[in-house]
Scaffold this active site. Structure first.
Site, mmCIF file in Angstrom:
data_model
loop_
_atom_site.group_PDB
_atom_site.id
_atom_site.type_symbol
_atom_site.label_atom_id
_atom_site.label_comp_id
_atom_site.label_asym_id
_atom_site.label_seq_id
_atom_site.Cartn_x
_atom_site.Cartn_y
_atom_site.Cartn_z
ATOM 1 N N ASP A 47 9.633 7.606 0.066
ATOM 2 C CA ASP A 47 8.845 8.002 -0.892
ATOM 3 C C ASP A 47 8.697 6.431 -1.683
ATOM 4 O O ASP A 47 9.532 5.864 -1.970
ATOM 5 C CB ASP A 47 9.762 8.681 -1.641
ATOM 6 C CG ASP A 47 9.101 9.340 -3.043
ATOM 7 O OD1 ASP A 47 8.149 8.706 -3.390
ATOM 8 O OD2 ASP A 47 9.606 10.335 -3.474
ATOM 9 N N ASP A 52 -2.994 12.370 -2.563
ATOM 10 C CA ASP A 52 -3.077 13.691 -2.691
ATOM 11 C C ASP A 52 -3.610 14.163 -4.080
ATOM 12 O O ASP A 52 -2.878 13.926 -4.977
ATOM 13 C CB ASP A 52 -2.054 14.522 -2.310
ATOM 14 C CG ASP A 52 -1.155 13.957 -0.862
ATOM 15 O OD1 ASP A 52 -2.239 14.294 0.147
ATOM 16 O OD2 ASP A 52 -0.371 13.257 -0.743
ATOM 17 N N PHE A 105 -9.102 9.894 5.333
ATOM 18 C CA PHE A 105 -9.544 10.806 4.085
ATOM 19 C C PHE A 105 -10.743 10.690 3.456
ATOM 20 O O PHE A 105 -11.199 11.259 2.778
ATOM 21 C CB PHE A 105 -8.246 10.923 3.024
ATOM 22 C CG PHE A 105 -7.229 11.673 3.839
ATOM 23 C CD1 PHE A 105 -7.111 12.909 3.355
ATOM 24 C CD2 PHE A 105 -6.371 11.277 4.675
ATOM 25 C CE1 PHE A 105 -6.079 13.975 3.904
ATOM 26 C CE2 PHE A 105 -5.103 12.064 5.181
ATOM 27 C CZ PHE A 105 -5.074 13.300 4.838
ATOM 28 N N GLU A 106 -11.145 9.253 3.299
ATOM 29 C CA GLU A 106 -12.328 9.122 2.775
ATOM 30 C C GLU A 106 -13.425 9.593 3.561
ATOM 31 O O GLU A 106 -14.389 10.264 2.833
ATOM 32 C CB GLU A 106 -12.682 7.389 2.449
ATOM 33 C CG GLU A 106 -14.076 7.256 1.771
ATOM 34 C CD GLU A 106 -14.109 5.809 1.404
ATOM 35 O OE1 GLU A 106 -13.400 4.924 1.660
ATOM 36 O OE2 GLU A 106 -15.222 5.483 0.722
ATOM 37 N N LYS A 126 -4.803 21.907 -8.362
ATOM 38 C CA LYS A 126 -4.314 23.151 -9.375
ATOM 39 C C LYS A 126 -3.642 22.654 -10.255
ATOM 40 O O LYS A 126 -2.600 21.736 -10.277
ATOM 41 C CB LYS A 126 -3.260 24.203 -8.443
ATOM 42 C CG LYS A 126 -4.380 24.894 -7.321
ATOM 43 C CD LYS A 126 -3.413 25.885 -6.573
ATOM 44 C CE LYS A 126 -4.066 26.576 -5.555
ATOM 45 N NZ LYS A 126 -3.383 27.043 -4.398
ATOM 46 N N GLU A 140 0.742 -1.209 -0.034
ATOM 47 C CA GLU A 140 0.116 0.051 0.136
ATOM 48 C C GLU A 140 0.973 1.265 0.236
ATOM 49 O O GLU A 140 1.581 1.585 0.835
ATOM 50 C CB GLU A 140 -0.909 0.098 1.198
ATOM 51 C CG GLU A 140 -1.730 1.137 0.985
ATOM 52 C CD GLU A 140 -2.871 1.378 2.166
ATOM 53 O OE1 GLU A 140 -2.903 0.678 3.146
ATOM 54 O OE2 GLU A 140 -3.675 2.273 2.105
ATOM 55 N N GLU A 148 4.929 4.929 3.418
ATOM 56 C CA GLU A 148 4.488 6.205 3.835
ATOM 57 C C GLU A 148 5.423 7.194 4.066
ATOM 58 O O GLU A 148 6.651 6.683 4.748
ATOM 59 C CB GLU A 148 3.299 6.174 5.042
ATOM 60 C CG GLU A 148 2.441 7.226 5.853
ATOM 61 C CD GLU A 148 2.078 8.199 4.636
ATOM 62 O OE1 GLU A 148 2.650 9.229 4.512
ATOM 63 O OE2 GLU A 148 0.956 7.896 4.166
ATOM 64 N N THR A 185 -11.342 4.914 5.129
ATOM 65 C CA THR A 185 -9.998 5.748 5.503
ATOM 66 C C THR A 185 -10.513 7.141 6.167
ATOM 67 O O THR A 185 -11.518 7.502 5.793
ATOM 68 C CB THR A 185 -8.956 5.854 4.684
ATOM 69 O OG1 THR A 185 -9.641 6.878 3.487
ATOM 70 C CG2 THR A 185 -8.964 4.554 3.900
ATOM 71 N N ASP A 235 -11.441 10.701 -3.963
ATOM 72 C CA ASP A 235 -12.808 11.391 -3.943
ATOM 73 C C ASP A 235 -12.801 12.679 -4.424
ATOM 74 O O ASP A 235 -13.606 13.661 -4.433
ATOM 75 C CB ASP A 235 -13.236 11.715 -2.337
ATOM 76 C CG ASP A 235 -12.211 12.698 -1.737
ATOM 77 O OD1 ASP A 235 -10.927 12.730 -2.366
ATOM 78 O OD2 ASP A 235 -12.501 13.546 -0.880
HETATM 79 C C1 LIG Z 1 -4.502 12.249 1.209
HETATM 80 S S1 LIG Z 1 -3.461 11.046 2.266
HETATM 81 C C2 LIG Z 1 -4.304 9.565 2.159
HETATM 82 C C3 LIG Z 1 -3.993 8.718 3.445
HETATM 83 C C4 LIG Z 1 -4.767 7.211 3.265
HETATM 84 N N1 LIG Z 1 -4.628 6.456 2.208
HETATM 85 C C5 LIG Z 1 -6.183 7.503 3.734
HETATM 86 O O1 LIG Z 1 -6.951 7.436 2.760
HETATM 87 O O2 LIG Z 1 -6.666 8.026 4.593
HETATM 88 C C6 LIG Z 1 -2.187 10.897 1.054
HETATM 89 C C7 LIG Z 1 -1.083 10.147 1.920
HETATM 90 O O3 LIG Z 1 0.008 9.760 0.986
HETATM 91 C C8 LIG Z 1 1.068 9.955 1.403
HETATM 92 N N2 LIG Z 1 2.204 10.177 0.204
HETATM 93 C C9 LIG Z 1 2.132 10.948 -0.640
HETATM 94 N N3 LIG Z 1 3.208 10.662 -1.788
HETATM 95 C C10 LIG Z 1 3.689 9.673 -1.382
HETATM 96 C C11 LIG Z 1 4.784 9.020 -1.738
HETATM 97 N N4 LIG Z 1 5.509 9.250 -2.917
HETATM 98 N N5 LIG Z 1 5.361 7.976 -0.882
HETATM 99 C C12 LIG Z 1 4.942 7.398 0.107
HETATM 100 N N6 LIG Z 1 3.703 8.003 0.685
HETATM 101 C C13 LIG Z 1 3.133 9.266 -0.166
HETATM 102 C C14 LIG Z 1 1.201 11.263 2.295
HETATM 103 O O4 LIG Z 1 2.026 11.282 3.204
HETATM 104 C C15 LIG Z 1 -0.369 11.000 2.700
HETATM 105 O O5 LIG Z 1 -0.243 10.390 3.915
#
Ligand SMILES: C[S@@+](CC[C@H](N)C(=O)[O-])C[C@H]1O[C@@H](n2cnc3c(N)ncnc32)[C@H](O)[C@@H]1O
Length: 225
Positions: free
Chosen positions: A109, A132, A206-207, A136, A57, A82, A204, A168
């Site tokens: 990353d 994310d 964020f959902e 924009k 994931e 993460e 989740t 979403d």
């Molecule tokens: C909007 S949040 C969604 C988190 C989770 N999946 C949820 O639905 O609650 C997006 C997550 O992706 C992580 N993220 C973004 N780019 C990433 C990357 N290149 N590698 C690892 N994590 C990343 C961010 O730190 C953030 O916690």
């Protein structure tokens, strides 16, 4: 694999609030349940001490999905990737309290992790829920779902492996459909070629936030050819 380091990142590290318990988890539990980032390929059977199906994931946030899936399917190995320290700490605390032996976390990353550490054709599923959306236009290049990213994910999946996504943000769903629809490595699992019905997955953070804001949720699923 000699993949050039990617310059544009899909995240900005926020210096958010971190609890004492999360800090303790990063110090004490990351060495136990974490896999350090390095630029060499992992032996995933050795990492888990067994051979089992593997799910990775990307961007697990607090770990809601990862923990739920790992608890429900103990015969599968889960790798969560993460970069947000409080979320990693939160997830590690759950791994410890539930005594899960089938979860490993990489605090790095995900694009680099996939390119450098995950062996080709080694994963059964890759999940990316509520990435994310970078709404924009000038930030669209930061969206993690890009043609090169699709190729990278495909290369790490076994043939027949699944790439599951949800968002979403409707324009991001359209973007995902366009990018993945153009990929030669994937077939859309939806019979009509669009989104799939929401699978039985954990809601989740964020959902829930998206739903509170009145956003519709779009699930996508692709099969590695
Ligand atoms: C909007 S949040 C969604 C988190 C989770 N999946 C949820 O639905 O609650 C997006 C997550 O992706 C992580 N993220 C973004 N780019 C990433 C990357 N290149 N590698 C690892 N994590 C990343 C961010 O730190 C953030 O916690």
């Amino acid at each position: 694999m000699n993949t050039p380091r990617h310059a544009i990142r899909s995240y900005v590290l926020r210096t958010g609030r971190i609890t004492r318990a999360q800090t303790r988890a990063l110090e004490e539990l990351l060495p136990r349940f974490g896999i350090p980032y390095s630029e060499s390929l992992l032996d995933l059977d050795a990492v888990f001490g067994r051979r089992a199906p593997r799910v990775l994931e990307i961007g697990f946030g607090n770990g809601d999905t990862l923990i739920e899936l790992a608890s429900k399917t103990p015969a599968t190995n889960f790798i969560g990737v993460e970069v947000h320290p409080p979320g990693i700490g939160h997830c590690l605390l759950a791994v410890e309290s539930l005594g899960l032996s089938n979860v490993r976390v990489i605090a790095h990353d995900a694009v680099e992790v996939l390119a450098q550490q995950i062996p080709p054709a080694s994963l059964d599923e890759v999940l990316i829920y509520f990435p994310d959306p970078w709404p924009k236009k000038r930030h669209h290049k930061r969206r993690i779902v890009q043609p090169e990213f699709a190729t990278l994910v495909a290369s790490r999946l076994k043939p027949g492996g699944r790439f599951k996504l949800a968002t979403d943000w409707e324009p991001y769903a359209a973007w995902m459909l366009e990018v993945l629809g153009a990929s030669r490595e994937f077939t859309n699992a939806a019979p009509g070629g669009g989104c799939v019905d929401r699978p039985a997955r954990e809601m989740t953070r964020f959902e829930s936030r998206g739903r509170r804001l009145g956003h519709a949720v779009f699930d996508l699923e692709y099969i590695r050819r």
